[in-house]
Design a protein around this motif. Structure first.
Motif, PDB file in Angstrom:
ATOM      1  N   LEU A  84       0.831  -1.206   0.000  1.00  0.00           N
ATOM      2  CA  LEU A  84       0.000   0.000   0.000  1.00  0.00           C
ATOM      3  C   LEU A  84       0.864   1.255   0.000  1.00  0.00           C
ATOM      4  N   LEU A  85       1.893   1.288   0.833  1.00  0.00           N
ATOM      5  CA  LEU A  85       2.762   2.463   0.881  1.00  0.00           C
ATOM      6  C   LEU A  85       3.462   2.669  -0.457  1.00  0.00           C
ATOM      7  N   ALA A  86       3.962   1.582  -1.065  1.00  0.00           N
ATOM      8  CA  ALA A  86       4.643   1.704  -2.352  1.00  0.00           C
ATOM      9  C   ALA A  86       3.701   2.266  -3.412  1.00  0.00           C
ATOM     10  N   ARG A  88       1.002   4.190  -2.927  1.00  0.00           N
ATOM     11  CA  ARG A  88       0.676   5.589  -2.632  1.00  0.00           C
ATOM     12  C   ARG A  88       1.867   6.500  -2.905  1.00  0.00           C
ATOM     13  N   ALA A  89       3.061   6.020  -2.642  1.00  0.00           N
ATOM     14  CA  ALA A  89       4.256   6.860  -2.805  1.00  0.00           C
ATOM     15  C   ALA A  89       4.808   6.800  -4.219  1.00  0.00           C
ATOM     16  N   GLY A  90       4.330   5.851  -5.018  1.00  0.00           N
ATOM     17  CA  GLY A  90       4.833   5.725  -6.381  1.00  0.00           C
ATOM     18  C   GLY A  90       6.262   5.234  -6.457  1.00  0.00           C
ATOM     19  N   VAL A  91       6.619   4.299  -5.551  1.00  0.00           N
ATOM     20  CA  VAL A  91       7.969   3.739  -5.547  1.00  0.00           C
ATOM     21  C   VAL A  91       7.875   2.237  -5.775  1.00  0.00           C
ATOM     22  N   PRO A  92       8.953   1.602  -6.232  1.00  0.00           N
ATOM     23  CA  PRO A  92       8.926   0.150  -6.403  1.00  0.00           C
ATOM     24  C   PRO A  92       8.730  -0.555  -5.060  1.00  0.00           C
ATOM     25  N   ALA A  93       7.875  -1.576  -5.064  1.00  0.00           N
ATOM     26  CA  ALA A  93       7.619  -2.335  -3.842  1.00  0.00           C
ATOM     27  C   ALA A  93       8.681  -3.415  -3.693  1.00  0.00           C
ATOM     28  N   ASP A  94       9.906  -2.985  -3.414  1.00  0.00           N
ATOM     29  CA  ASP A  94      11.031  -3.905  -3.274  1.00  0.00           C
ATOM     30  C   ASP A  94      11.538  -3.840  -1.837  1.00  0.00           C
ATOM     31  N   VAL A  95      11.301  -4.890  -1.077  1.00  0.00           N
ATOM     32  CA  VAL A  95      11.748  -4.899   0.310  1.00  0.00           C
ATOM     33  C   VAL A  95      11.719  -6.328   0.839  1.00  0.00           C
ATOM     34  N   ALA A  96      12.680  -6.652   1.680  1.00  0.00           N
ATOM     35  CA  ALA A  96      12.690  -7.917   2.417  1.00  0.00           C
ATOM     36  C   ALA A  96      12.251  -7.620   3.849  1.00  0.00           C
ATOM     37  N   LEU A  97      11.093  -8.157   4.235  1.00  0.00           N
ATOM     38  CA  LEU A  97      10.563  -7.953   5.583  1.00  0.00           C
ATOM     39  C   LEU A  97      10.885  -9.176   6.438  1.00  0.00           C
ATOM     40  N   SER A  98      11.404  -8.934   7.623  1.00  0.00           N
ATOM     41  CA  SER A  98      11.631  -9.987   8.603  1.00  0.00           C
ATOM     42  C   SER A  98      10.884  -9.604   9.873  1.00  0.00           C
ATOM     43  N   ILE A  99       9.957 -10.449  10.278  1.00  0.00           N
ATOM     44  CA  ILE A  99       9.087 -10.145  11.420  1.00  0.00           C
ATOM     45  C   ILE A  99       9.464 -11.027  12.596  1.00  0.00           C
ATOM     46  N   ARG A 100       9.712 -10.395  13.732  1.00  0.00           N
ATOM     47  CA  ARG A 100       9.920 -11.141  14.978  1.00  0.00           C
ATOM     48  C   ARG A 100       8.712 -10.914  15.862  1.00  0.00           C
ATOM     49  N   LYS A 101       7.921 -11.973  16.060  1.00  0.00           N
ATOM     50  CA  LYS A 101       6.656 -11.856  16.771  1.00  0.00           C
ATOM     51  C   LYS A 101       6.817 -12.225  18.248  1.00  0.00           C
ATOM     52  N   THR A 102       6.167 -11.435  19.102  1.00  0.00           N
ATOM     53  CA  THR A 102       6.080 -11.774  20.513  1.00  0.00           C
ATOM     54  C   THR A 102       4.628 -11.776  20.993  1.00  0.00           C
ATOM     55  N   GLU A 135      -0.438  10.683   7.552  1.00  0.00           N
ATOM     56  CA  GLU A 135      -0.648   9.890   6.338  1.00  0.00           C
ATOM     57  C   GLU A 135      -0.475   8.396   6.617  1.00  0.00           C
ATOM     58  N   LEU A 136       0.495   8.055   7.451  1.00  0.00           N
ATOM     59  CA  LEU A 136       0.663   6.650   7.814  1.00  0.00           C
ATOM     60  C   LEU A 136      -0.551   6.135   8.579  1.00  0.00           C
ATOM     61  N   VAL A 137      -1.100   6.957   9.468  1.00  0.00           N
ATOM     62  CA  VAL A 137      -2.290   6.566  10.230  1.00  0.00           C
ATOM     63  C   VAL A 137      -3.468   6.346   9.288  1.00  0.00           C
ATOM     64  N   GLU A 138      -3.627   7.222   8.294  1.00  0.00           N
ATOM     65  CA  GLU A 138      -4.717   7.053   7.323  1.00  0.00           C
ATOM     66  C   GLU A 138      -4.559   5.747   6.550  1.00  0.00           C
ATOM     67  N   MET A 139      -3.338   5.437   6.121  1.00  0.00           N
ATOM     68  CA  MET A 139      -3.107   4.173   5.427  1.00  0.00           C
ATOM     69  C   MET A 139      -3.354   2.995   6.362  1.00  0.00           C
TER      70      MET A 139
END
Length: 332
Positions: A84-86, A88-102, A135-139
């Motif tokens: 969604l951010l990519a 809205r911002a018009g940037v390539p959606a290229d990212v490696a996400l690593s999630i550490r859940k607690t 803007e982040l809150v709206e998204m």
């Protein structure tokens, strides 16, 4: 300019509901709610890294609590946040996400929403999109009702679906003992059970779009003893109907002189308010011995919302750099 291999690490808090009042079922299939959220010291952590070697798209990996049951495709809220951010911002959606859940998965604490909030902020910083917090809150509101609060943190009143937020004045620190279950509860199922109980004659009060007065007074005074009796959750009876063991957890807390307790959100996490750290330790020991909870946590609140933290050292021998569990999916 961000270079391949650079990363941003963001932590966002889970929440408990100090109050959750539920309105009638609307024509769109949803209920209006009045919720008072408090962010507590259970943090989800998302690392966002710019891929190397021409890799494109969003990749995601998960480790920690409930990693095996966390989706690794575009149904993952953190992935949806990045996409969604990519867009809205018009940037390539290229990212490696690593999630550490607690936070527990489907535990009524908004762990998935905290992942989305952390991913929004992390990708904004990584890509340099320059989005404002508003803007982040709206998204975030487009992604889920609890996402905006995970960005803001503290204590707040949520209206509508819970995503229209107003900070709630308060002081002091509150001590909670969380009883976690090994199986989540379906939020839609809990709401359906709530509707069934109301149709069968359970009381349903009209919504007052404000913080309940006793709750507001207790928070302003930082008075834990007054806060306990003011806790309320209109979904609690439904959650306990579907999972009777939750009531036994609440009863055990009362037997150990807890100030108050309630099911958090749609459950099955139970949050019990105690006087201090010593009382938290005593209750945690009792809950662990009872076998009523798969995990017991001692936490405090309120805490801050999503914010950047320093990445861990890049040495492969650092304990925080152990490989995440589970496969990695690529979403384009």
């Amino acid at each position: 300019m961000t270079l391949p291999g650079e990363r941003v690490v963001v932590r966002a808090p889970a929440k408990i509901n100090l109050a959750l009042r539920v309105g009638a079922l609307e024509d769109d299939g949803y209920h209006d709610v009045v919720s008072v959220y408090q962010a507590v010291s259970v943090f989800e952590e998302v690392s966002a890294t710019l891929p190397r070697d021409g890799v494109s798209g969003v990749t995601v990996s998960v480790r920690g609590t409930g990693a095996a049951s966390t989706p690794l495709d575009s149904s993952n809220l953190a992935v949806r946040a990045a996409l969604l951010l990519a867009e809205r911002a018009g940037v390539p959606a290229d990212v490696a996400l690593s999630i550490r859940k607690t936070a527990p998965v489907a535990g009524g604490m908004g762990g998935g929403s905290a992942d989305a909030a952390a991913a929004l902020l992390a990708c904004d910083l990584l890509w340099g999109t320059g989005a404002t917090r508003e803007e982040l809150v709206e998204m975030g509101a487009e992604l889920g009702a609890d996402v905006p609060f995970a960005l803001v943190g503290g204590t707040a009143l949520g209206l509508g679906r819970g995503d229209r937020l107003t900070p709630v004045l308060g002081r002091g620190e509150f001590h909670w003992v969380l009883a976690l279950a090994d199986e989540g509860l379906s939020t839609p199922a809990v709401y359906r059970e709530r509707d069934r109980l109301v149709a069968a004659g359970a009381p349903a009060e009209a919504l007052d779009p404000d913080v309940p007065a006793p709750l507001a007074q207790a928070l302003r005074a930082g008075d834990a003893a007054a806060l306990g009796p003011a806790l309320v959750n209109d979904l609690q009876a439904a959650a306990c109907s579907l999972r009777p063991s939750l009531q036994r957890v609440l009863d055990l807390g009362r037997d150990h002189d807890a100030l108050g307790g309630l099911v958090s959100g749609s459950g099955p996490t139970v949050a019990v308010l105690v006087r201090d750290r010593s009382a938290a330790l005593e209750l945690a020991v009792a809950l662990t011995a009872s076998g009523l909870a798969s995990d017991v946590r001692r936490v405090t609140g309120p805490v801050h919302g999503a914010r950047q933290v320093d990445p861990v050292p890049t040495s492969p021998f650092h304990p925080s750099n152990t490989p995440p569990t589970g496969p990695i999916d690529t979403i384009r």
